[in-house]
Design an enzyme around this catalytic site. Structure first.
Site, PDB file in Angstrom:
ATOM      1  N   TYR A  77       1.055  -1.208  -0.289  1.00 52.08           N
ATOM      2  CA  TYR A  77       0.069  -0.189  -0.093  1.00 52.08           C
ATOM      3  C   TYR A  77       0.881   1.261  -0.350  1.00 52.08           C
ATOM      4  CZ  TYR A  77      -3.981   3.872   1.000  1.00 52.08           C
ATOM      5  OH  TYR A  77      -4.998   4.090   1.064  1.00 52.08           O
ATOM      6  N   PHE A 129      -6.467  21.056 -24.371  1.00 45.48           N
ATOM      7  CA  PHE A 129      -7.007  19.427 -24.625  1.00 45.48           C
ATOM      8  C   PHE A 129      -7.552  19.825 -23.759  1.00 45.48           C
ATOM      9  CE2 PHE A 129      -8.201  15.231 -23.888  1.00 45.48           C
ATOM     10  CZ  PHE A 129      -9.036  14.820 -25.645  1.00 45.48           C
ATOM     11  N   ASP A 130      -9.617  19.584 -24.391  1.00 47.24           N
ATOM     12  CA  ASP A 130     -10.884  19.477 -24.052  1.00 47.24           C
ATOM     13  C   ASP A 130     -10.684  19.136 -22.507  1.00 47.24           C
ATOM     14  OD1 ASP A 130     -10.902  16.959 -24.525  1.00 47.24           O
ATOM     15  OD2 ASP A 130     -12.180  16.740 -25.677  1.00 47.24           O
ATOM     16  N   ASP A 217       2.029  19.703 -20.617  1.00 46.95           N
ATOM     17  CA  ASP A 217       1.108  18.709 -20.544  1.00 46.95           C
ATOM     18  C   ASP A 217       2.216  18.038 -21.642  1.00 46.95           C
ATOM     19  OD1 ASP A 217      -1.173  16.920 -21.706  1.00 46.95           O
ATOM     20  OD2 ASP A 217      -2.301  17.890 -21.940  1.00 46.95           O
ATOM     21  N   ALA A 219       1.463  14.481 -22.094  1.00 47.28           N
ATOM     22  CA  ALA A 219       1.546  13.440 -22.657  1.00 47.28           C
ATOM     23  C   ALA A 219       1.960  12.677 -23.506  1.00 47.28           C
ATOM     24  CB  ALA A 219      -0.077  12.816 -23.075  1.00 47.28           C
ATOM     25  N   LYS A 260      -0.497   7.501 -23.354  1.00 44.33           N
ATOM     26  CA  LYS A 260       0.190   7.934 -24.953  1.00 44.33           C
ATOM     27  C   LYS A 260       1.097   7.437 -25.410  1.00 44.33           C
ATOM     28  CE  LYS A 260      -4.331  10.897 -24.410  1.00 44.33           C
ATOM     29  NZ  LYS A 260      -4.748  10.627 -23.495  1.00 44.33           N
ATOM     30  N   HIS A 442     -20.482  16.264 -28.560  1.00 44.74           N
ATOM     31  CA  HIS A 442     -20.130  14.825 -29.656  1.00 44.74           C
ATOM     32  C   HIS A 442     -20.183  13.307 -28.619  1.00 44.74           C
ATOM     33  CE1 HIS A 442     -16.584  16.180 -27.476  1.00 44.74           C
ATOM     34  NE2 HIS A 442     -15.946  15.031 -27.312  1.00 44.74           N
TER      35      HIS A 442
HETATM   36  N1  F0G Z   1      -4.178  16.039 -22.371  1.00 48.15           N
HETATM   37  C1  F0G Z   1      -4.219  15.481 -23.679  1.00 48.15           C
HETATM   38  C2  F0G Z   1      -2.826  16.066 -25.326  1.00 48.15           C
HETATM   39  C3  F0G Z   1      -4.368  14.605 -24.474  1.00 48.15           C
HETATM   40  O1  F0G Z   1      -4.710  14.476 -25.561  1.00 48.15           O
HETATM   41  C4  F0G Z   1      -5.738  13.821 -23.324  1.00 48.15           C
HETATM   42  C5  F0G Z   1      -6.036  12.520 -23.566  1.00 48.15           C
HETATM   43  C6  F0G Z   1      -5.735  14.335 -22.364  1.00 48.15           C
HETATM   44  C7  F0G Z   1      -4.486  15.107 -21.725  1.00 48.15           C
HETATM   45  C8  F0G Z   1      -6.271  13.984 -21.160  1.00 48.15           C
HETATM   46  O2  F0G Z   1      -5.864  12.536 -20.451  1.00 48.15           O
HETATM   47  O3  F0G Z   1      -7.283  10.457 -21.225  1.00 48.15           O
HETATM   48  O4  F0G Z   1      -5.329  10.324 -19.957  1.00 48.15           O
HETATM   49  O5  F0G Z   1      -7.450  11.743 -18.922  1.00 48.15           O
HETATM   50  N2  F0G Z   1      -6.405  11.843 -25.084  1.00 48.15           N
HETATM   51  C9  F0G Z   1      -7.088  10.776 -25.603  1.00 48.15           C
HETATM   52  C10 F0G Z   1      -7.325  11.642 -27.447  1.00 48.15           C
HETATM   53  C11 F0G Z   1      -8.497  11.861 -24.916  1.00 48.15           C
HETATM   54  O6  F0G Z   1      -8.278  11.163 -27.663  1.00 48.15           O
HETATM   55  O7  F0G Z   1      -7.048  12.553 -27.692  1.00 48.15           O
HETATM   56  P1  F0G Z   1      -6.890  11.459 -19.944  1.00 48.15           P
END
Ligand code: F0G
Length: 450
Positions: A77, A129-130, A217, A219, A260, A442
């Site tokens: 843990y 990112f969204d 960010d 990813a 990613k 969407h």
């Molecule tokens: N930042 C970026 C640039 C991303 O592309 C994503 C996720 C996230 C943050 C959020 O990360 O999904 O692990 O919580 N992108 C995916 C896509 C969902 O299809 O582009 P997460």
């Protein structure tokens, strides 16, 4: 003498040890499935999709080394061996002191939002990112996008860059309200385009002048490093881990969806240099994710992430990865499908506004092409246009390529399907919405042919 990479055929730098069947359906089954799904590709079931290019997130194939690492997962843990291993890898990679695992990228965003943001605060980015934007706005703060202004067909090496004059002006205008500058590597919302080291350095200098922390960010950190090596003068002899380190050296912290470039099916990271900031993160982490040495993950997930992060920095893998996206773009262009140029790191973005000029924006050309590719060949992409972002300037369809999953033959098949769709493009019809939720429409909207 030719080396492996000079041939037209892409040699995948792996061989296949374990396989998974993909569904091959009859056209009438796909018609039925699309009807049932309300013409929304998010509502399709896995068994109804032949080539799934909806996302590159959590859809990669783990290596034999990663699968073996799962068995080493230490489920203690507090203070697990797996966390020590991950910490060592990430610390070597980034030089950043405080490192926290989280279950995925948006968990890190939420922790930042709940510790550093609130009404009146502002976050500046090349493009949020969204989920990042949604977490910032949920905290009552404002997310401002400041990308360099490029058109979809403009060719430039680093179309993911932050617009520096705009950033400077925003830092002056919003002054102490600016909580952080957040640079997305690569810039997913802007076509998976990279950010140059020079742009990152200049961003750092502006942050220093204004006393604002710079976060990444990260990813797709490895794909970004690859583009710096290939396209930015002076880096061609650098090892990828050194470029990665140089990028992170410029940052005060980062969020990362490891789904990613971490090449895991679940996992993420949050990290910072500042002790007080880390204390805030740690307390929020315990509240929502778990103890700071596991952060919402099993020890085995953490092991797989530690291995995946290093595999993603392999120069042969990255060469293959970027070559395969470029090959995809070249193939689509050769059959008359206009794509965002140059090829980005993780996906192709089809310019559906240019391909289907007879479909007005309010009838969603990106969605129309997505449905046509599905009906023709069982291919699933995602609309990035007026359906996802009402008022969007561009009407794109993103075909994201999962890591190490599909071969060149699968991509050739997608290109053939696209060629057939293009041959009858004038008969493709748009859509109208019959049912939609109040936000993020969407994902669940139901549509009908216009
Ligand atoms: N930042 C970026 C640039 C991303 O592309 C994503 C996720 C996230 C943050 C959020 O990360 O999904 O692990 O919580 N992108 C995916 C896509 C969902 O299809 O582009 P997460």
């Amino acid at each position: 003498m030719k080396d492996h990479w000079d041939y037209k055929t892409i040699i995948e730098p792996f061989r296949i040890k374990s396989v998974e069947a993909i569904p091959l359906l009859e056209r009438r089954d796909r018609e039925r499935a699309l009807d049932r799904a309300g013409h929304n590709l998010f509502e399709l079931l896995a068994d109804e999709v032949t080539i799934d290019l909806l996302t590159d997130s959590g859809t990669g194939a783990m290596s034999a080394t990663q699968w073996a690492a799962l068995m080493l997962g230490d489920e203690t843990y507090a203070g697990s061996r797996s966390f020590q291993r991950l910490r060592a890898v990430v610390h070597r990679m980034t030089g950043i002191e405080h490192i926290f695992p989280v279950h995925q990228g948006r968990a890190a965003e939420r922790i930042i939002a709940s510790t550093m943001l609130g009404p009146g605060r502002v976050v500046l980015s090349n493009t949020h990112f969204d989920t990042t934007r949604a977490n910032i706005e949920q905290a009552g703060a404002t997310a401002l996008d400041l990308p360099e202004p490029y058109g979809p067909r403009d060719t430039a090496d680093f179309k993911g860059n932050t617009d520096l004059p705009l950033l400077k002006a925003a830092l002056i205008e919003h002054g102490p309200a600016v909580a952080m500058v957040l640079v997305t590597l690569t810039n997913n919302a802007a076509g998976g385009q990279p950010v140059s080291m020079a742009n990152l350095k200049a961003t750092r200098a502006l942050c220093d002048t204004h006393g604002v922390p710079l976060f990444l960010d990260a990813a797709r950190f490895a794909e970004n490093a690859w583009f710096i090596r290939e396209r930015e003068g002076g880096f061609d002899t650098w090892a990828i881990p050194d470029i990665v380190r140089a990028m992170f050296n410029l940052a005060d912290g980062f969020t990362m969806s490891a789904k990613k470039d971490g090449i895991v099916n679940i996992g993420g990271l949050l990290a910072c240099r500042d002790d007080a900031m880390a204390t805030g993160f740690r307390n929020q982490l315990i509240l929502g994710e778990g103890f700071p040495t596991y952060g919402g993950l099993a020890g085995r997930d953490i092991e797989a992430m530690a291995v995946g992060l290093e595999e993603a920095m392999d120069v042969g893998y990255l060469r293959y990865r970027s070559r395969s996206i470029a090959y995809f773009v070249e193939g689509l262009e050769s059959v008359g499908v206009p794509c965002v140029q140059p090829a980005g790191g993780h996906a192709v973005f089809i310019d559906c506004g240019a391909l289907l000029p007879h479909i007005p924006k309010d009838q969603f050309p990106g969605q129309a092409l997505g449905a046509a590719l599905y009906l023709e060949g069982g291919i699933r992409g995602v609309e990035v246009g007026s359906l996802m972002f009402p008022g969007s300037k561009l009407e794109l369809l993103r075909l994201a390529v999962p890591r190490r999953v599909y071969t060149q033959a699968h991509i050739n098949y997608v290109i053939e399907v696209a060629e057939r769709v293009v041959a009858r493009k004038d008969s493709i019809r748009g859509y109208r919405i019959v049912e939609e939720p109040p936000f993020l429409r969407h994902f669940t909207a139901r549509l009908t042919p216009a």
